[in-house]
Design a protein around this motif. Structure first.
Motif, PDB file in Angstrom:
ATOM      1  N   MET A  15       0.836  -1.202   0.000  1.00  0.00           N
ATOM      2  CA  MET A  15       0.000   0.000   0.000  1.00  0.00           C
ATOM      3  C   MET A  15       0.871   1.251   0.000  1.00  0.00           C
ATOM      4  O   MET A  15       0.569   2.214  -0.714  1.00  0.00           O
ATOM      5  CB  MET A  15      -0.934   0.014   1.221  1.00  0.00           C
ATOM      6  CG  MET A  15      -2.019  -1.049   1.160  1.00  0.00           C
ATOM      7  SD  MET A  15      -3.109  -0.833  -0.261  1.00  0.00           S
ATOM      8  CE  MET A  15      -3.909   0.690   0.158  1.00  0.00           C
ATOM      9  N   LYS A  16       1.949   1.225   0.768  1.00  0.00           N
ATOM     10  CA  LYS A  16       2.855   2.374   0.796  1.00  0.00           C
ATOM     11  C   LYS A  16       3.484   2.588  -0.579  1.00  0.00           C
ATOM     12  O   LYS A  16       3.575   3.706  -1.060  1.00  0.00           O
ATOM     13  CB  LYS A  16       3.938   2.163   1.850  1.00  0.00           C
ATOM     14  CG  LYS A  16       4.845   3.343   1.999  1.00  0.00           C
ATOM     15  CD  LYS A  16       5.853   3.165   3.105  1.00  0.00           C
ATOM     16  CE  LYS A  16       6.724   4.416   3.173  1.00  0.00           C
ATOM     17  NZ  LYS A  16       7.737   4.319   4.192  1.00  0.00           N
ATOM     18  N   GLN A  19       0.916   4.086  -2.952  1.00  0.00           N
ATOM     19  CA  GLN A  19       0.725   5.513  -2.712  1.00  0.00           C
ATOM     20  C   GLN A  19       1.894   6.314  -3.279  1.00  0.00           C
ATOM     21  O   GLN A  19       1.697   7.380  -3.864  1.00  0.00           O
ATOM     22  CB  GLN A  19       0.581   5.783  -1.215  1.00  0.00           C
ATOM     23  CG  GLN A  19      -0.732   5.309  -0.650  1.00  0.00           C
ATOM     24  CD  GLN A  19      -0.797   5.443   0.859  1.00  0.00           C
ATOM     25  OE1 GLN A  19       0.219   5.478   1.546  1.00  0.00           O
ATOM     26  NE2 GLN A  19      -2.009   5.493   1.384  1.00  0.00           N
TER      27      GLN A  19
END
Length: 114
Positions: A15-16, A19
């Protein structure tokens, strides 16, 4: 830190990274408006300048090609220069996207934007 959570630690990392990629893609999209490419036809008699997003910015026509009998030739040269600029813009945008995916460790054949 996430050992007890099984695969969730990997999910948080993914997820990081997603992003980060989204942020970088937004920056790249903005940057592509400022990157210019020049398409040519007729050995440089007609030049079309476009942004890497494909937006036509300028057209330069050598005055020596203006002759009433050659109207169709001039039109063809203009179209060819614009098409050349658009093709170069597309190639440049793809090249910049490739740099982004390489920098993020994504597969080389991944097509962006999705």
């Amino acid at each position: 830190m996430f050992k007890g959570l099984g695969g969730l630690g990997d999910m948080a990392g993914m997820m990081k990274k997603a992003q980060e990629m989204q942020k970088q893609m937004g920056e790249l999209q903005d940057e592509l408006h400022n990157v210019m490419v020049v398409g040519e036809s007729g050995a440089g008699l007609v030049k079309a300048t476009a942004s890497a997003k494909g937006e036509l910015k300028a057209l330069d026509i050598d005055p020596s090609i203006f002759n009433g009998d050659d109207k169709e030739v001039v039109e063809d040269l203009i179209l060819a220069a614009i098409k050349d600029a658009q093709a170069k813009a597309s190639d440049k945008a793809q090249e910049e996207m490739q740099k982004l995916t390489d920098g993020l460790g994504l597969p080389a054949d991944m097509k962006l934007p999705f």
